[in-house]
Design a protein around this motif. Structure first.
Motif, PDB file in Angstrom:
ATOM      1  N   LEU A 227       0.831  -1.207   0.000  1.00  0.00           N
ATOM      2  CA  LEU A 227       0.000   0.000   0.000  1.00  0.00           C
ATOM      3  C   LEU A 227       0.866   1.258   0.000  1.00  0.00           C
ATOM      4  O   LEU A 227       0.508   2.266  -0.626  1.00  0.00           O
ATOM      5  CB  LEU A 227      -0.928  -0.020   1.222  1.00  0.00           C
ATOM      6  N   GLY A 228       2.011   1.178   0.690  1.00  0.00           N
ATOM      7  CA  GLY A 228       2.927   2.313   0.646  1.00  0.00           C
ATOM      8  C   GLY A 228       3.481   2.553  -0.744  1.00  0.00           C
ATOM      9  O   GLY A 228       3.574   3.694  -1.212  1.00  0.00           O
ATOM     10  N   ILE A 229       3.846   1.466  -1.437  1.00  0.00           N
ATOM     11  CA  ILE A 229       4.355   1.601  -2.814  1.00  0.00           C
ATOM     12  C   ILE A 229       3.288   2.177  -3.731  1.00  0.00           C
ATOM     13  O   ILE A 229       3.553   3.083  -4.535  1.00  0.00           O
ATOM     14  CB  ILE A 229       4.832   0.225  -3.328  1.00  0.00           C
ATOM     15  N   ALA A 230       2.064   1.622  -3.643  1.00  0.00           N
ATOM     16  CA  ALA A 230       0.976   2.096  -4.503  1.00  0.00           C
ATOM     17  C   ALA A 230       0.663   3.556  -4.230  1.00  0.00           C
ATOM     18  O   ALA A 230       0.411   4.341  -5.168  1.00  0.00           O
ATOM     19  CB  ALA A 230      -0.260   1.234  -4.284  1.00  0.00           C
ATOM     20  N   ALA A 231       0.682   3.967  -2.958  1.00  0.00           N
ATOM     21  CA  ALA A 231       0.417   5.370  -2.620  1.00  0.00           C
ATOM     22  C   ALA A 231       1.519   6.274  -3.161  1.00  0.00           C
ATOM     23  O   ALA A 231       1.243   7.366  -3.680  1.00  0.00           O
ATOM     24  CB  ALA A 231       0.289   5.520  -1.104  1.00  0.00           C
ATOM     25  N   PHE A 232       2.775   5.832  -3.065  1.00  0.00           N
ATOM     26  CA  PHE A 232       3.889   6.637  -3.576  1.00  0.00           C
ATOM     27  C   PHE A 232       3.784   6.797  -5.097  1.00  0.00           C
ATOM     28  O   PHE A 232       3.980   7.894  -5.637  1.00  0.00           O
ATOM     29  CB  PHE A 232       5.216   5.990  -3.194  1.00  0.00           C
ATOM     30  N   GLU A 233       3.493   5.683  -5.810  1.00  0.00           N
ATOM     31  CA  GLU A 233       3.356   5.752  -7.266  1.00  0.00           C
ATOM     32  C   GLU A 233       2.170   6.624  -7.673  1.00  0.00           C
ATOM     33  O   GLU A 233       2.200   7.257  -8.730  1.00  0.00           O
ATOM     34  CB  GLU A 233       3.174   4.337  -7.836  1.00  0.00           C
ATOM     35  N   GLY A 234       1.138   6.680  -6.825  1.00  0.00           N
ATOM     36  CA  GLY A 234      -0.023   7.522  -7.109  1.00  0.00           C
ATOM     37  C   GLY A 234       0.121   8.925  -6.566  1.00  0.00           C
ATOM     38  O   GLY A 234      -0.884   9.675  -6.550  1.00  0.00           O
ATOM     39  N   GLU A 235       1.320   9.300  -6.098  1.00  0.00           N
ATOM     40  CA  GLU A 235       1.638  10.630  -5.567  1.00  0.00           C
ATOM     41  C   GLU A 235       0.795  10.976  -4.338  1.00  0.00           C
ATOM     42  O   GLU A 235       0.528  12.149  -4.056  1.00  0.00           O
ATOM     43  CB  GLU A 235       1.467  11.701  -6.664  1.00  0.00           C
TER      44      GLU A 235
END
Length: 402
Positions: A227-235
């Protein structure tokens, strides 16, 4: 396998000897019977000649009796030492047919019901792998031989992830879920594999998987990291910081992944500040402290004569409601029993799977002659217990592995 086939061939020759030797003996007995019948016919012919000569007046009664006695002595001499006639004997076609049928039928039954692939796999696992490719091939063969083993499927999926094969890993995790149930760790692994297999495209399906995992276990580390990776990629940098901060608090101080995680939090903070935002501090997760379980393991009295001193003994703890793979484990040998060991987070098989993350666990001790931690011959299990249990537990290895 060469030793196995040599032994099987030797046993087959022994079995065939019981069928073919009577046939060979029968031939010799038949020859004896034929020779005896010929001698009897000659005797009867000689007696008939003597009778004819007596009827013609050539021989007297005394000469007739003397000639008949001589012919009888010759018959007795010719038949002396011959085997007695058999009342009945097995026909020749049946034993020959059986001699051909036995090896064919035995081979067919072994190929259908036997486990030559598992025998060879056991021999392979007794040797250390030479490379990651070798280990992957062994795991693939193990899964093919034991398709209903959730542990084998899980470890193969994890291996595929390390080889950057997320699509193949997702298939393994799906099969593991079908066998072991919708455990939080498995849901997180499946979501992660599908995320990378789709080219890092987030979807409602992945969100549902991670939500389900964190609802069952708020400290499910794979879902938090993903979820952290997905949030980072989604800014969505603040969400990325929150997820990664929660994950960071779950990792031990010496975990190798802490530095990368701290670097990710730093980059997300910088991007959030650069966009005009403000970094908010997430509430800290209470530290439960390190879990330590003490257990004494001994061998059942009836098994002492059936095991070898160098047979492997695996002592491990696994979640009562969680992933099927061990959380903490130690490897010993039968020669070490009885033994007292302590299992803690330091014995974790994987950094994200720790005893402290699962409130209820089960202790297991397994003997495996092939050195396989997931499959053995005998096992001892405890009842489910809290991971905060302080009293020493007792395990006796006395049950056959099912």
């Amino acid at each position: 396998m060469i030793e196995f086939w040599l032994a099987a061939g030797l046993l087959l020759l022994v079995a065939l000897s019981f069928l073919l030797i009577p046939v060979l003996r029968g031939r010799r007995a038949q020859q004896e019977e034929d020779r005896t019948a010929l001698n009897v016919a000659l005797y009867q012919e000689r007696v008939a000649e003597l009778q004819a000569e007596q009827d013609e007046g050539v021989l007297s009664s005394a000469q007739m009796d003397s000639g008949r006695a001589e012919a009888a002595r010759e018959l007795l001499a010719d038949t002396e030492g011959a085997e007695p006639l058999r009342v009945s004997r097995l026909g020749k076609p049946l034993p020959i047919f059986a001699a051909v049928l036995v090896p064919v039928l035995g081979l067919g039954l072994y190929l259908h019901f036997g486990a030559s692939d598992k025998v060879e796999l056991t021999r392979e696992f007794s040797r250390a792998p030479t490379s990651m490719e070798d280990m992957t091939q062994r795991l693939e063969r193990a899964v093919a031989a034991q398709p209903d083993s959730p542990e084998g499927l899980y470890f193969l999926g994890r291996t595929y992830m390390t080889q950057d094969r997320p699509a193949d890993a997702a298939k393994m995790f799906e099969r593991t879920l079908a066998l072991a149930g919708r455990q939080p760790e498995l849901l997180g692994q499946l979501a992660q594999a599908r995320y990378f297999a789709s080219g890092k495209q987030w979807s409602p399906e992945l969100q549902a998987l991670t939500d389900e995992a964190l609802k069952a276990d708020p400290k499910e580390v794979t879902s938090l990291g993903l979820l952290g990776i997905a949030a980072f990629e989604g800014e969505r940098y603040q969400q990325a910081i929150d997820y990664w901060q929660r994950l960071l608090e779950l990792l031990p101080a010496d975990d190798a992944s802490r530095s990368a995680l701290e670097g990710g939090i730093k980059r997300a903070s910088e991007k959030l500040l650069a966009s005009g935002g403000k970094v908010e501090t997430a509430p800290a997760v209470a530290d439960k402290g390190e879990v330590r379980l003490k257990v004494r393991v001994e061998l059942g009295a009836e098994l002492k004569a059936r095991v070898k001193p160098d047979d492997s003994v695996f002592i491990f703890a696994r979640a009562s409601s969680g992933p099927p793979m061990p959380l903490a484990a130690k490897r010993l040998t039968v020669a070490d029993l009885p033994v007292e060991v302590e299992l803690s987070d330091a014995d974790a098989m994987m950094p994200q799977l720790k005893l402290s993350n699962f409130p209820e666990v089960q202790l297991v001790a397994r003997i495996s002659r092939a050195g396989q931690p997931t499959k053995g011959e005998w096992v001892g299990r405890s009842k489910p217990l809290a991971n905060t249990t302080k009293a020493q537990q007792q395990l006796t290895i006395d049950s056959p592995e099912q």
